[in-house]
Design a protein around this motif. Sequence first.
Motif, PDB file in Angstrom:
ATOM      1  N   PHE A  60    -109.326 -68.732 -40.029  1.00  9.89           N
ATOM      2  CA  PHE A  60    -110.036 -67.789 -39.179  1.00  9.89           C
ATOM      3  C   PHE A  60    -110.458 -66.539 -39.937  1.00  9.89           C
ATOM      4  O   PHE A  60    -110.882 -65.565 -39.379  1.00  9.89           O
ATOM      5  CB  PHE A  60    -109.186 -67.415 -37.961  1.00  9.89           C
ATOM      6  CG  PHE A  60    -107.891 -66.748 -38.284  1.00  9.89           C
ATOM      7  CD1 PHE A  60    -107.754 -65.392 -38.099  1.00  9.89           C
ATOM      8  CD2 PHE A  60    -106.818 -67.469 -38.770  1.00  9.89           C
ATOM      9  CE1 PHE A  60    -106.553 -64.779 -38.392  1.00  9.89           C
ATOM     10  CE2 PHE A  60    -105.634 -66.854 -39.052  1.00  9.89           C
ATOM     11  CZ  PHE A  60    -105.500 -65.499 -38.871  1.00  9.89           C
ATOM     12  N   ALA A  87    -100.850 -71.799 -31.527  1.00 16.96           N
ATOM     13  CA  ALA A  87    -100.731 -72.075 -32.956  1.00 16.96           C
ATOM     14  C   ALA A  87     -99.800 -71.068 -33.626  1.00 16.96           C
ATOM     15  O   ALA A  87     -99.067 -71.405 -34.552  1.00 16.96           O
ATOM     16  CB  ALA A  87    -102.101 -72.027 -33.606  1.00 16.96           C
TER      17      ALA A  87
ATOM     18  N   ASN B   5    -111.530 -68.360 -32.896  1.00 17.82           N
ATOM     19  CA  ASN B   5    -110.451 -68.243 -33.892  1.00 17.82           C
ATOM     20  C   ASN B   5    -109.228 -69.031 -33.442  1.00 17.82           C
ATOM     21  O   ASN B   5    -108.556 -69.679 -34.233  1.00 17.82           O
ATOM     22  CB  ASN B   5    -110.071 -66.773 -34.089  1.00 17.82           C
ATOM     23  CG  ASN B   5    -111.111 -66.047 -34.923  1.00 17.82           C
ATOM     24  OD1 ASN B   5    -111.885 -66.680 -35.629  1.00 17.82           O
ATOM     25  ND2 ASN B   5    -111.137 -64.740 -34.830  1.00 17.82           N
ATOM     26  N   ARG B   6    -108.977 -68.970 -32.144  1.00 18.89           N
ATOM     27  CA  ARG B   6    -107.838 -69.709 -31.599  1.00 18.89           C
ATOM     28  C   ARG B   6    -108.051 -71.213 -31.782  1.00 18.89           C
ATOM     29  O   ARG B   6    -107.154 -71.937 -32.188  1.00 18.89           O
ATOM     30  CB  ARG B   6    -107.687 -69.373 -30.116  1.00 18.89           C
ATOM     31  CG  ARG B   6    -106.449 -69.975 -29.509  1.00 18.89           C
ATOM     32  CD  ARG B   6    -106.306 -69.618 -28.080  1.00 18.89           C
ATOM     33  NE  ARG B   6    -106.000 -68.202 -27.911  1.00 18.89           N
ATOM     34  CZ  ARG B   6    -105.427 -67.700 -26.833  1.00 18.89           C
ATOM     35  NH1 ARG B   6    -105.114 -68.467 -25.854  1.00 18.89           N
ATOM     36  NH2 ARG B   6    -105.174 -66.419 -26.735  1.00 18.89           N
ATOM     37  N   ARG B   8    -109.849 -72.666 -34.073  1.00 19.29           N
ATOM     38  CA  ARG B   8    -109.732 -73.033 -35.491  1.00 19.29           C
ATOM     39  C   ARG B   8    -108.274 -73.006 -35.935  1.00 19.29           C
ATOM     40  O   ARG B   8    -107.843 -73.785 -36.792  1.00 19.29           O
ATOM     41  CB  ARG B   8    -110.587 -72.090 -36.330  1.00 19.29           C
ATOM     42  CG  ARG B   8    -112.069 -72.363 -36.086  1.00 19.29           C
ATOM     43  CD  ARG B   8    -112.944 -71.274 -36.593  1.00 19.29           C
ATOM     44  NE  ARG B   8    -112.915 -71.183 -38.044  1.00 19.29           N
ATOM     45  CZ  ARG B   8    -113.463 -70.171 -38.714  1.00 19.29           C
ATOM     46  NH1 ARG B   8    -114.043 -69.192 -38.059  1.00 19.29           N
ATOM     47  NH2 ARG B   8    -113.416 -70.139 -40.011  1.00 19.29           N
ATOM     48  N   PHE B   9    -107.530 -72.104 -35.344  1.00 14.73           N
ATOM     49  CA  PHE B   9    -106.092 -72.034 -35.583  1.00 14.73           C
ATOM     50  C   PHE B   9    -105.429 -73.358 -35.164  1.00 14.73           C
ATOM     51  O   PHE B   9    -104.590 -73.916 -35.861  1.00 14.73           O
ATOM     52  CB  PHE B   9    -105.554 -70.918 -34.700  1.00 14.73           C
ATOM     53  CG  PHE B   9    -104.663 -69.960 -35.410  1.00 14.73           C
ATOM     54  CD1 PHE B   9    -104.618 -69.895 -36.796  1.00 14.73           C
ATOM     55  CD2 PHE B   9    -103.851 -69.097 -34.687  1.00 14.73           C
ATOM     56  CE1 PHE B   9    -103.795 -69.008 -37.430  1.00 14.73           C
ATOM     57  CE2 PHE B   9    -103.040 -68.205 -35.312  1.00 14.73           C
ATOM     58  CZ  PHE B   9    -103.000 -68.149 -36.684  1.00 14.73           C
ATOM     59  N   LEU B  10    -105.868 -73.860 -33.990  1.00 12.34           N
ATOM     60  CA  LEU B  10    -105.316 -75.119 -33.470  1.00 12.34           C
ATOM     61  C   LEU B  10    -105.660 -76.279 -34.401  1.00 12.34           C
ATOM     62  O   LEU B  10    -104.832 -77.158 -34.645  1.00 12.34           O
ATOM     63  CB  LEU B  10    -105.838 -75.392 -32.058  1.00 12.34           C
ATOM     64  CG  LEU B  10    -105.299 -74.486 -30.962  1.00 12.34           C
ATOM     65  CD1 LEU B  10    -105.994 -74.752 -29.639  1.00 12.34           C
ATOM     66  CD2 LEU B  10    -103.799 -74.679 -30.777  1.00 12.34           C
ATOM     67  N   GLU B  12    -106.115 -76.085 -37.598  1.00 14.38           N
ATOM     68  CA  GLU B  12    -105.248 -75.943 -38.773  1.00 14.38           C
ATOM     69  C   GLU B  12    -103.850 -76.498 -38.460  1.00 14.38           C
ATOM     70  O   GLU B  12    -103.235 -77.173 -39.269  1.00 14.38           O
ATOM     71  CB  GLU B  12    -105.125 -74.464 -39.171  1.00 14.38           C
ATOM     72  CG  GLU B  12    -106.309 -73.925 -39.923  1.00 14.38           C
ATOM     73  CD  GLU B  12    -106.494 -74.596 -41.280  1.00 14.38           C
ATOM     74  OE1 GLU B  12    -105.534 -74.625 -42.053  1.00 14.38           O
ATOM     75  OE2 GLU B  12    -107.601 -75.099 -41.540  1.00 14.38           O
ATOM     76  N   ALA B  13    -103.394 -76.182 -37.247  1.00 18.49           N
ATOM     77  CA  ALA B  13    -102.046 -76.630 -36.854  1.00 18.49           C
ATOM     78  C   ALA B  13    -101.973 -78.154 -36.791  1.00 18.49           C
ATOM     79  O   ALA B  13    -100.987 -78.747 -37.227  1.00 18.49           O
ATOM     80  CB  ALA B  13    -101.671 -76.030 -35.504  1.00 18.49           C
ATOM     81  N   VAL B  14    -103.033 -78.786 -36.291  1.00 15.62           N
ATOM     82  CA  VAL B  14    -102.993 -80.258 -36.193  1.00 15.62           C
ATOM     83  C   VAL B  14    -103.030 -80.875 -37.590  1.00 15.62           C
ATOM     84  O   VAL B  14    -102.333 -81.864 -37.858  1.00 15.62           O
ATOM     85  CB  VAL B  14    -104.098 -80.814 -35.252  1.00 15.62           C
ATOM     86  CG1 VAL B  14    -105.473 -80.695 -35.805  1.00 15.62           C
ATOM     87  CG2 VAL B  14    -103.834 -82.270 -34.924  1.00 15.62           C
ATOM     88  N   LEU B  15    -103.763 -80.267 -38.502  1.00 18.66           N
ATOM     89  CA  LEU B  15    -103.796 -80.795 -39.866  1.00 18.66           C
ATOM     90  C   LEU B  15    -102.465 -80.565 -40.578  1.00 18.66           C
ATOM     91  O   LEU B  15    -102.140 -81.253 -41.548  1.00 18.66           O
ATOM     92  CB  LEU B  15    -104.942 -80.148 -40.657  1.00 18.66           C
ATOM     93  CG  LEU B  15    -106.341 -80.604 -40.223  1.00 18.66           C
ATOM     94  CD1 LEU B  15    -107.417 -79.806 -40.931  1.00 18.66           C
ATOM     95  CD2 LEU B  15    -106.551 -82.094 -40.463  1.00 18.66           C
ATOM     96  N   ASP B  18     -99.068 -80.868 -36.448  1.00 16.52           N
ATOM     97  CA  ASP B  18     -98.729 -80.610 -35.050  1.00 16.52           C
ATOM     98  C   ASP B  18     -99.815 -81.213 -34.154  1.00 16.52           C
ATOM     99  O   ASP B  18    -100.800 -80.554 -33.818  1.00 16.52           O
ATOM    100  CB  ASP B  18     -98.625 -79.091 -34.840  1.00 16.52           C
ATOM    101  CG  ASP B  18     -98.223 -78.750 -33.419  1.00 16.52           C
ATOM    102  OD1 ASP B  18     -97.986 -79.691 -32.633  1.00 16.52           O
ATOM    103  OD2 ASP B  18     -98.144 -77.560 -33.090  1.00 16.52           O
ATOM    104  N   PHE B  22    -103.859 -80.403 -31.101  1.00 14.82           N
ATOM    105  CA  PHE B  22    -105.127 -81.054 -30.735  1.00 14.82           C
ATOM    106  C   PHE B  22    -105.125 -81.344 -29.231  1.00 14.82           C
ATOM    107  O   PHE B  22    -106.161 -81.291 -28.583  1.00 14.82           O
ATOM    108  CB  PHE B  22    -105.327 -82.346 -31.531  1.00 14.82           C
ATOM    109  CG  PHE B  22    -106.772 -82.750 -31.620  1.00 14.82           C
ATOM    110  CD1 PHE B  22    -107.607 -82.205 -32.581  1.00 14.82           C
ATOM    111  CD2 PHE B  22    -107.309 -83.661 -30.724  1.00 14.82           C
ATOM    112  CE1 PHE B  22    -108.949 -82.552 -32.648  1.00 14.82           C
ATOM    113  CE2 PHE B  22    -108.655 -84.018 -30.788  1.00 14.82           C
ATOM    114  CZ  PHE B  22    -109.476 -83.465 -31.749  1.00 14.82           C
ATOM    115  N   ARG B  24    -103.849 -79.395 -27.075  1.00 12.31           N
ATOM    116  CA  ARG B  24    -104.225 -78.120 -26.432  1.00 12.31           C
ATOM    117  C   ARG B  24    -105.746 -77.935 -26.453  1.00 12.31           C
ATOM    118  O   ARG B  24    -106.328 -77.437 -25.503  1.00 12.31           O
ATOM    119  CB  ARG B  24    -103.568 -76.929 -27.161  1.00 12.31           C
ATOM    120  CG  ARG B  24    -102.083 -76.939 -27.108  1.00 12.31           C
ATOM    121  CD  ARG B  24    -101.598 -76.398 -25.776  1.00 12.31           C
ATOM    122  NE  ARG B  24    -100.198 -76.733 -25.609  1.00 12.31           N
ATOM    123  CZ  ARG B  24     -99.527 -76.598 -24.494  1.00 12.31           C
ATOM    124  NH1 ARG B  24    -100.104 -76.125 -23.424  1.00 12.31           N
ATOM    125  NH2 ARG B  24     -98.261 -76.928 -24.423  1.00 12.31           N
TER     126      ARG B  24
END
Lengths: 398, 185
Positions: A60, A87, B5-6, B8-10, B12-15, B18, B22, B24
């Motif tokens: 981000f 996240a 941003n949230r 894209r954060f998610l 990143e988390a799935v990659l 977590d 995805f 969410r």
Amino acid sequence: MMFYRCKKFIRQAGSEINPKENWKQTSREALLAEIRRSPIWRQAQNKPKVQARAFSFSAFLPNYRLIFRPVGVMAMIMVVVFSGSIATVSAARASLPGDTFYPVKIGLERAQISLALSQEKKAELEIAFAGARLKEIQEIINKKSSDQGNGVKAAANIEQAISHLSEGLNSVQKRLDQIKESASAQEAVGISKLVNDNAIIFEENLLQLKGRITKDQVKTELQTVASIDEALVKLDETNTKSLAVMVEKSLILPGSEAKEDAATKLQTTIERMEKKIEVTEQKINSVNKNIEQAKSFSLSAGQTATASSVAAMLSKDNNASTTQEVVSPEVLRQVVKEVANKPEEAKKTIEDAKKILGEKDASKLGDVLNKVQETNSIVQDAREKLKSAETLFKSSEN
Amino acid sequence: MHSNNRDRFLLEAVLAGDEEAFGRLYDKYVVKIYRFVSFRVGSKESAEDLTAEIFLKTWQYVKQGSRQIENVKALIYRIAANAIIDHYRQSGNEYLALSEDCWNQIVDQTSLSDEAQKKDDLRQVYQAIKFLSPADRELVLMRYSNDLSVKEIAEILGKNPGAIRTALHRALKTLKAIIKNQVKT
């Protein structure tokens, strides 16, 4: 018709189309299963936990120069501390119950909740942390089955996560009370919907986890199953409370959108309630059958059924011991007799709820809610009675 | 945190392993995408199949990691728009951007609303939109029914925001003229 009304109608028309809840869930599960099958996900799972869960700021912040600007750095800190992002929570949860740093993690989560500025953020965080507890339970079970780990230790760790889950759900319920009193109707509807959506998913996930634990049929896990049952009751309470807030506040809001949302939620709850009634009915039938089997067993063996034999049949626990204390299945028969009419009573009440909802009168949503709550109490009562009968037999076994 | 941003954060988390992140993302967009698809394909079954396929394709795109994803919402909608076009191409039917079946379904469902006039109004709206060219229809629906910004529409359609703004302005002008004409007749 005026042009501005045309735009308004196009906007409103979009919100009239909604997918079925069942389909949404099935499709979600299929999607997540597909992700779990992918090599990229498996590789991430094999990385050390802290690395795997660490998030990349590049996601981000494409412009790295910002990092070196004090304002940018401050903004980043504010984002991490104050945001209710799932996240952010994911990144913070590297440890599991039983790990040295687990209490630190719980402490950090509490700090994050207390630092959140609005009730909405606090509720969002609390529900996200409750979800994190479920994820922890899942990870402990996965670890246990893959590593052939220590069952007793795993059970204790699951207990710890469940205890924090229950605490979290208590906080969510208190938050809903506060929101009901002090927040605007719009805000209250939004938060209660979020809580309700998640509570339903959590309930299903927890039921699946319970299924995995009971499948093992290990005696040390009986206490864990009991704790899961308590957490399920708490989830049910959270669900009911959030639904009540949503319905009550949607009636205050102008326009039809919030009321229609509440009506859809009630419809979904009615469908879930019907399934619960069906399951309870099956349970009663199965207990009835077990009593008969216990009776015929005692006759064929030329002796009275023992507590352990009945309990074993009830719990389908083939490892149950066969102590010879004599307990008649009469007690159980009495309980079953008491609850036998409950499903019919619950069906009648839920039919009333469906009828009122079918009238499509927004002012009667409160009545539908009352009927749904009444049905829930009937089903809950029947389940508790059946459960106490089982416990009675199991304790006499010891 | 800003919604994109949230998102894209998610991702990143799935990659990072977590998969629930995805989930969410799915929870956030599934209803919107379902509506987007329903408007364009009509049948519930097709809408369900296509929506599931869109999220699967989104995951396949994300896991490739070949390109930086600037706007997650626009990406999902772009995948949805392409999936719908493919769907029409395979069936051999003309792409209408608004299904009459779906609109009739909306008209039938409005009984919960208090306005008796609403059904007639909705039918009139459909008649007006139907007179728009498919491209204009698409723009108007994306802007008002799917609540997408001009910038997001531009990203989805791979065009310049300025061009979209102008095209949308023209489409609305045409729609206004159609409605005026409806009132006269």
